[in-house]
Design a protein around this motif. Structure first.
Motif, mmCIF file in Angstrom:
data_model
loop_
_atom_site.group_PDB
_atom_site.id
_atom_site.type_symbol
_atom_site.label_atom_id
_atom_site.label_comp_id
_atom_site.label_asym_id
_atom_site.label_seq_id
_atom_site.Cartn_x
_atom_site.Cartn_y
_atom_site.Cartn_z
ATOM 1 N N ARG A 76 34.995 46.906 10.100
ATOM 2 C CA ARG A 76 35.775 45.747 10.508
ATOM 3 C C ARG A 76 34.822 44.637 10.887
ATOM 4 N N PHE A 77 35.365 43.478 11.166
ATOM 5 C CA PHE A 77 34.493 42.346 11.497
ATOM 6 C C PHE A 77 33.600 42.660 12.692
ATOM 7 N N GLY A 78 34.199 43.283 13.715
ATOM 8 C CA GLY A 78 33.447 43.602 14.930
ATOM 9 C C GLY A 78 32.248 44.496 14.662
ATOM 10 N N ASP A 79 32.419 45.435 13.737
ATOM 11 C CA ASP A 79 31.318 46.349 13.423
ATOM 12 C C ASP A 79 30.161 45.587 12.800
ATOM 13 N N VAL A 80 30.494 44.761 11.833
ATOM 14 C CA VAL A 80 29.450 44.013 11.135
ATOM 15 C C VAL A 80 28.782 43.041 12.096
ATOM 16 N N PHE A 81 29.594 42.405 12.913
ATOM 17 C CA PHE A 81 29.039 41.447 13.874
ATOM 18 C C PHE A 81 28.060 42.147 14.815
ATOM 19 N N MET A 82 28.488 43.312 15.302
ATOM 20 C CA MET A 82 27.627 44.064 16.211
ATOM 21 C C MET A 82 26.331 44.458 15.509
ATOM 22 N N GLY A 83 26.465 44.874 14.268
ATOM 23 C CA GLY A 83 25.305 45.315 13.502
ATOM 24 C C GLY A 83 24.328 44.195 13.214
ATOM 25 N N LEU A 84 24.830 42.959 13.149
ATOM 26 C CA LEU A 84 23.941 41.842 12.839
ATOM 27 C C LEU A 84 23.407 41.163 14.097
ATOM 28 N N CYS A 85 24.128 41.402 15.202
ATOM 29 C CA CYS A 85 23.752 40.768 16.460
ATOM 30 C C CYS A 85 22.580 41.508 17.105
ATOM 31 N N LYS A 86 22.672 42.831 17.064
ATOM 32 C CA LYS A 86 21.646 43.643 17.716
ATOM 33 C C LYS A 86 20.228 43.380 17.221
ATOM 34 N N PRO A 87 20.009 43.386 15.905
ATOM 35 C CA PRO A 87 18.617 43.227 15.458
ATOM 36 C C PRO A 87 17.984 41.927 15.937
ATOM 37 N N VAL A 88 18.781 40.886 16.099
ATOM 38 C CA VAL A 88 18.208 39.625 16.566
ATOM 39 C C VAL A 88 17.673 39.800 17.992
ATOM 40 N N PHE A 89 18.440 40.506 18.827
ATOM 41 C CA PHE A 89 17.977 40.796 20.187
ATOM 42 C C PHE A 89 16.736 41.673 20.163
ATOM 43 N N PHE A 90 16.809 42.708 19.329
ATOM 44 C CA PHE A 90 15.681 43.649 19.277
ATOM 45 C C PHE A 90 14.419 42.927 18.805
ATOM 46 N N GLY A 91 14.574 42.033 17.850
ATOM 47 C CA GLY A 91 13.416 41.275 17.360
ATOM 48 C C GLY A 91 12.791 40.471 18.483
ATOM 49 N N PHE A 92 13.652 39.908 19.301
ATOM 50 C CA PHE A 92 13.155 39.127 20.438
ATOM 51 C C PHE A 92 12.385 40.030 21.406
ATOM 52 N N ILE A 93 12.959 41.195 21.680
ATOM 53 C CA ILE A 93 12.297 42.130 22.604
ATOM 54 C C ILE A 93 10.940 42.560 22.057
ATOM 55 N N ILE A 94 10.923 42.937 20.784
ATOM 56 C CA ILE A 94 9.682 43.439 20.171
ATOM 57 C C ILE A 94 8.550 42.437 20.333
ATOM 58 N N ALA A 95 8.816 41.187 19.943
ATOM 59 C CA ALA A 95 7.731 40.205 19.950
ATOM 60 C C ALA A 95 7.393 39.739 21.357
ATOM 61 N N SER A 96 8.421 39.508 22.185
ATOM 62 C CA SER A 96 8.093 38.973 23.505
ATOM 63 C C SER A 96 7.373 40.022 24.355
ATOM 64 N N ILE A 97 7.767 41.280 24.214
ATOM 65 C CA ILE A 97 7.075 42.336 24.971
ATOM 66 C C ILE A 97 5.649 42.519 24.441
ATOM 67 N N GLY A 98 5.511 42.561 23.140
ATOM 68 C CA GLY A 98 4.173 42.714 22.556
ATOM 69 C C GLY A 98 3.250 41.603 23.014
ATOM 70 N N CYS A 99 3.736 40.374 22.967
ATOM 71 C CA CYS A 99 2.896 39.235 23.356
ATOM 72 C C CYS A 99 2.623 39.258 24.858
ATOM 73 N N TYR A 100 3.629 39.613 25.640
ATOM 74 C CA TYR A 100 3.425 39.629 27.089
ATOM 75 C C TYR A 100 2.325 40.609 27.474
ATOM 76 N N TYR A 101 2.412 41.840 26.953
ATOM 77 C CA TYR A 101 1.381 42.819 27.306
ATOM 78 C C TYR A 101 0.019 42.395 26.790
ATOM 79 N N GLY A 102 -0.013 41.783 25.605
ATOM 80 C CA GLY A 102 -1.290 41.311 25.077
ATOM 81 C C GLY A 102 -1.892 40.243 25.966
ATOM 82 N N LEU A 103 -1.086 39.259 26.326
ATOM 83 C CA LEU A 103 -1.614 38.133 27.097
ATOM 84 C C LEU A 103 -1.965 38.513 28.528
ATOM 85 N N SER A 104 -1.379 39.612 29.030
ATOM 86 C CA SER A 104 -1.744 39.976 30.398
ATOM 87 C C SER A 104 -2.747 41.128 30.428
ATOM 88 N N ALA A 105 -3.350 41.434 29.272
ATOM 89 C CA ALA A 105 -4.362 42.495 29.238
ATOM 90 C C ALA A 105 -5.564 42.089 30.067
#
Ligand SMILES: Nc1ncnc2c1ncn2[C@@H]1O[C@H](COP(=O)(O)OP(=O)(O)OP(=O)(O)O)[C@@H](O)[C@H]1O
Ligand SMILES: [Mg+2]
Lengths: 259, 281
Positions: free
Chosen positions: A191-220
């Motif tokens: 249904r629409f909700g399923d697809v929306f959920m499936g497309l919404c999550k990766p955008v958040f996860f992408g943000f987490i991946i890069a911001s966490i990676g950069c944060y730990y790098g910059l505070s090394a």
């Protein structure tokens, strides 16, 4: 000085969260400010998107396949083997596609970003960059965050498709299901909700991946050992955050789309 | 000599019109586990070179980093090109830092970029493209430090002295108003050191750049205070006109968190302070 001081530790943690939030906020607000490092963003998109394609395809395919295998044995008991397509498609699109892609890319790119930026930090290259009037949060963080968000969106879609194909291979070749039926149920289940959920999550996860990676790098800090520590911490933190935020996003969207 | 940019006299004043004091420290204090700087005050007037001396670990590098706003002092005010850098937000400091060149003690070149990309960094950081014009400017800056042949190499393929000179080329390419040199000759042989000092003297006398220079090599410091760059001979020559020529070069000595000496080379040699006498011997 005491070796173990709870207040010190708590203070450090609060400060770390504050620093992370500031960096994460800046990485997004930088989008609206010049200069924009378009070339760097493209380079990162290539490294994250194209570079992660093989592992995303492989994990997607086998996850879909094993889903079909696992659910079929349960469904068979109820005599509703024909629902395999529906189950595979719902699980892949809503959960496993985005989450597994997120975890794979976190393992690959959060660590890469943390070690790259961490090495730059401990060898004074970050200071040199700042000294030259270049903002590391604009030059290094924002391109990685944007590229991760966009690329994870597409990688998840690919993962879903490949996962459905993996499920199909099992259903058709091993379980002898009708190919038409598999694809029809798989398609109609969404249904629409399923697809929306499936497309919404990766955008958040992408943000987490890069911001966490950069944060730990910059505070090394603390030389090469510190870089190693930052790298491991980045992968762990990104993976945990992906799973935790997945729960909350799911809950929120379920509320919105009234499951 | 072909020049990188118009000499000082012709240089257009940028957004900060003529500020007479380019760097001003007022009672700057900074401590890590122990106090490092305890009330440091001094000024760097436009066009002047200040040579900062002091034993290892007295906070010379720290002082330069504070001047760039890379660190925040615990107390005191630092004004750079008329703007109080200690009160600025990090985002706003970048524009100011573009007017300042810095040569780090360990060179701090970008190790995954070639020499050319390192030197061109400031010019191509936004587009990431190396145009013919930028390439020409890079070659000119590298010619200044006599390293044109290294354009395509990576920093790891250079010797320490070569890296130092690439770092100088990277700092001068935009012809900043102020250059901070952190031990540019540290740990180098006398011949290479001399080449580097000649470059710095050339930058001082040809372009009139203000600078703050950290060094532990007395010989280099006195060479700077007694030589000028002769553009006709294209080399550094000793001052022979009996001190009429003003080289705008002064000395600062840092000890135990305080500036214990400020003055010319002659003042330094005449000083009766036992610590300074020992330092000089
Ligand atoms: N990031 C830091 N964390 C903790 N202590 C520091 C830090 N940076 C500098 N220090 C301390 O500050 C003092 C001054 O360091 P600084 O690097 O400025 O010395 P220096 O005068 O440049 O010495 P050298 O001539 O050896 O380069 C040292 O005692 C050092 O231990
Ligand atoms: Mg130093």
């Amino acid at each position: 000085m005491p070796i173990f001081s709870p207040t010190e530790i708590a203070k450090d943690k609060v400060e770390a969260v504050q620093d992370y939030s500031l960096l994460a906020g800046r990485s997004l607000s930088n989008i609206f400010a010049r200069p924009r490092y378009f070339a760097d963003t493209l380079l990162q998109a290539d490294s994250i998107g194209v570079g992660s394609l093989p592992i995303v395809v492989l994990t997607g395919f086998f996850t879909g396949a094993v889903l079909a295998l696992q659910t079929s044995s349960t469904l068979q008991q109820f005599g509703s083997l024909s629902l395999t397509g529906k189950l595979v498609s719902l699980s892949m699109v809503r959960e496993l596609g985005p989450v597994l892609t997120g975890l794979m890319v976190a393992g690959r790119n959060s660590s890469g970003m943390a070690s790259e930026l961490g090495s730059m930090k401990v060898t004074e290259q970050i200071d040199a960059m700042r000294a030259m009037g270049v903002d590391p949060s604009k030059k290094l963080v924002t391109p990685r965050v944007i590229a991760s968000m966009i690329m994870l969106f597409f990688l998840s879609i690919i993962s879903n498709l490949v996962g459905l194909t993996g499920g199909f291979m099992i259903s058709y070749l091993l379980l002898g299901l009708d190919p038409n039926q598999y694809w029809t149920t798989a398609y109609q289940a969404l249904r629409f909700g399923d697809v929306f959920m499936g497309l919404c999550k990766p955008v958040f996860f992408g943000f987490i991946i890069a911001s966490i990676g950069c944060y730990y790098g910059l505070s090394a800090k603390g030389g090469t050992q510190g870089v190693g520590r930052a790298t491991t911490q980045a992968v762990v933190a990104a993976s945990v955050l992906i799973l935790v935020s997945d729960f909350f996003i799911t809950r929120l969207l379920m509320g919105i789309f009234q499951y | 000599m072909s020049s990188l940019a118009p000499p000082a006299e012709q240089r257009q004043p940028t957004s900060t019109p003529t500020v007479d004091t380019v760097i001003r420290f007022e009672k700057v204090e900074m401590a890590f586990d122990q106090p490092v700087l305890e009330g440091v005050s001094f000024q760097l007037p436009r066009g002047e070179t200040k040579i900062l001396m002091g034993t290892a670990g007295t906070g010379k590098t720290l002082l330069l980093k504070l001047a760039l706003g890379l660190l925040k002092p615990d107390a005191g005010r630092i004004t750079v090109l008329g703007e109080e850098i200690t009160q600025m937000r990090e985002q706003d400091r970048f524009a100011l830092r573009r007017k300042i060149g810095m040569v780090f003690q360990e060179s701090a070149l970008f190790d995954s970029l070639t020499v050319e990309e390192n030197v061109a960094y400031r010019l191509m950081e936004e587009t990431g493209k190396l145009t013919d014009e930028i390439h020409a400017r890079v070659l000119e800056a590298l010619r200044f430090v006599e390293l044109e042949h290294t354009v395509a190499l990576f920093p790891a393929e250079l010797s320490g002295g070569m890296r130092r000179r690439v770092a100088i080329a990277r700092a001068i390419i935009t012809q900043p108003e102020v250059i901070l040199y952190d031990s540019p000759t540290g740990g180098l042989d006398p011949v290479t050191s001399n080449t580097i000092i000649e470059l710095i003297v050339k930058q001082r006398d040809v372009y009139g750049t203000s600078s703050l220079l950290v060094t532990n090599r007395l010989q280099d410091a006195f060479t700077m205070a007694s030589h000028y760059f002769d553009q006709e001979q294209n080399k550094m020559v000793p001052v022979t006109d009996g001190g009429v020529r003003d080289l705008h070069t002064k000395f600062l000595m840092l000890r135990d968190g305080h500036i214990i000496f400020e003055g010319t080379a002659a003042d330094l040699l005449r000083s009766n302070d036992p610590y300074i006498r020992e330092y000089l011997s």
